[in-house]
Scaffold this active site. Sequence first.
Site, PDB file in Angstrom:
ATOM      1  CG  ASP A 114       5.889   3.798   0.438  1.00 37.25           C
ATOM      2  OD1 ASP A 114       4.587   3.576   0.216  1.00 37.25           O
ATOM      3  OD2 ASP A 114       6.251   4.666   1.341  1.00 37.25           O
ATOM      4  CE  LYS A 127       2.317   4.937   8.010  1.00 38.22           C
ATOM      5  NZ  LYS A 127       0.907   4.860   8.383  1.00 38.22           N
ATOM      6  CE1 TYR A 154      -2.561   3.292   2.383  1.00 34.90           C
ATOM      7  CE2 TYR A 154      -3.576   2.479   0.817  1.00 34.90           C
ATOM      8  CZ  TYR A 154      -3.565   3.469   1.736  1.00 34.90           C
ATOM      9  OH  TYR A 154      -4.370   4.600   1.842  1.00 34.90           O
TER      10      TYR A 154
HETATM   11  P1  KE4 Z   1      -0.444   8.470   4.436  1.00 39.38           P
HETATM   12  O1  KE4 Z   1      -1.206   9.130   3.241  1.00 39.38           O
HETATM   13  O2  KE4 Z   1      -1.853   7.769   4.978  1.00 39.38           O
HETATM   14  O3  KE4 Z   1       0.093   9.604   5.355  1.00 39.38           O
HETATM   15  O4  KE4 Z   1       0.592   7.223   3.987  1.00 39.38           O
HETATM   16  C1  KE4 Z   1       0.178   6.383   2.913  1.00 39.38           C
HETATM   17  C2  KE4 Z   1       1.210   5.295   2.969  1.00 39.38           C
HETATM   18  C3  KE4 Z   1       2.103   5.247   2.151  1.00 39.38           C
HETATM   19  N1  KE4 Z   1       2.943   4.199   2.221  1.00 39.38           N
HETATM   20  C4  KE4 Z   1       2.995   3.284   3.173  1.00 39.38           C
HETATM   21  C5  KE4 Z   1       3.884   2.121   3.315  1.00 39.38           C
HETATM   22  C6  KE4 Z   1       1.898   3.424   4.019  1.00 39.38           C
HETATM   23  O5  KE4 Z   1       1.849   2.348   4.877  1.00 39.38           O
HETATM   24  C7  KE4 Z   1       0.944   4.361   4.128  1.00 39.38           C
HETATM   25  C8  KE4 Z   1      -0.054   4.427   5.026  1.00 39.38           C
HETATM   26  N2  KE4 Z   1      -0.175   3.572   6.057  1.00 39.38           N
HETATM   27  C9  KE4 Z   1      -1.629   3.070   6.726  1.00 39.38           C
HETATM   28  C10 KE4 Z   1      -1.530   1.999   7.664  1.00 39.38           C
HETATM   29  N3  KE4 Z   1      -1.211   0.722   7.046  1.00 39.38           N
HETATM   30  C11 KE4 Z   1      -2.188   4.333   7.116  1.00 39.38           C
HETATM   31  C12 KE4 Z   1      -3.524   4.231   8.056  1.00 39.38           C
HETATM   32  C13 KE4 Z   1      -4.885   4.697   7.297  1.00 39.38           C
HETATM   33  O6  KE4 Z   1      -4.947   4.476   6.205  1.00 39.38           O
HETATM   34  O7  KE4 Z   1      -5.713   5.055   8.057  1.00 39.38           O
END
Ligand code: KE4
Length: 425
Positions: free
Chosen positions: A236, A264, A141
Amino acid sequence: MTSSNLFERAQKVMPGGVNSPVRAFNSVGGEPVFIKSAKGAFLYDKDGNEYIDYMMSWGPLIAGHARAEIIDAVKQACNNGLSFGACHEAEAELAELIITAMPHIEKLRMVSSGTEATMSALRLARAATGKNKVIKFNGCYHGHADSFLINAGSGALTHGTPSSPGVTPGAAADTLSAEYNKLETVEKLFTENPNEIACIIVEPVAGNMGLVLPEEGFLQGLRDLCDANSALLIFDEVITGFRVGFGGAAKIFKVTPDLTTLGKIIGGGMPAGAYGGRKELMEMISPCGAVYQAGTLSGNPVACAAGIATLKYLRDRKPYEELDNRCLLLCAGLSENLANTPLKWCINRLGSAFTIFFGIEKATTFSEVSKVDTALYAKYFNAMLGQKVYLPPAQFEANFISTSHKPEVIVDTIHRQKKALNTII
Ligand code: KE4
């Protein structure tokens, strides 16, 4: 108001009552608890409950909830104004901290989320190579930009929409899916799409199908395939950056990406993301280059203050060995309890991140992970919630500990899990 009343109210004004799907508890059943406050390793809900937290806001809080030095830095920044939309010193200070830790990043651009970081890195890779296609991995993801919502992990997988409606056939056509830890599936895509692939984007340690580690040679194999096909390698590291070590997964696995995306932890709990890499690539970004990317709150002074305080805490305290030992202790205790049950399970861990998979005994590929018993995970989640341990409300996520998860918290968690398991066996 109780969590239940608050959820009823929230559902009237927000889709599913949430601002991010995975918070809705849909895959584990029941209603989400509403959090009132958090401190250290603990969450406090609106119903007077205290939980030991292993979801830790999905990864940013490696220093624990509301660590004093980070809160103080944020308060100080707030007193000077919340946003300028203009240049300020903290942007370069945060960038310098990141670049010093990850020297394969020579220049970076701050954005406000991991999604913005990955979508911008993809645009840059396409501009730099003049090619359109991107290879991503089933179960990985990279945020919710159209190009990545093809066989995506995390909430997309949890909610059964790995390929989301609303993503056009055009966008989908430029996204090619491979299998994590299966280099042959990547090689096949390069053969089938000669000179069309701009980049590979990969979570160097997959966190969004649950934690799945790269097998020996996998990441180097991606590096070699990119070099052989004039494509860029994007790591990523939104989860792994500053989580698995101060230099991220690139340093641990000794593979150098062309571009890196972060989020994060670099925001310390405030909205922040970044993408960066070699100077000649990053100088293609406007205003010095033609590749456009912008953001009202990019490099926001309050978010930068939280990120700077967090990275300085990590740089000076060097907590990674301690975190590794603590998480090893935790996972050993959790595994011992599970071994004394008839359940099928396995556990993957790297440093302070781990996932317990239910219904399977090996989790090294997406096809293996796809066979997990999500119903059993839901039972486990609720049994642990009943013992006041807050886990990610979805099987396809990583659990995190922080420097606030002291040994006594770890031991207490193991005892609580034993009681939880007794209620579901
Ligand atoms: P954000 O747009 O949510 O800040 O980041 C996206 C993203 C990009 N790359 C990786 C490897 C990520 O894990 C994420 C977002 N992680 C999720 C949890 N696995 C965010 C939680 C959510 O979607 O509420």
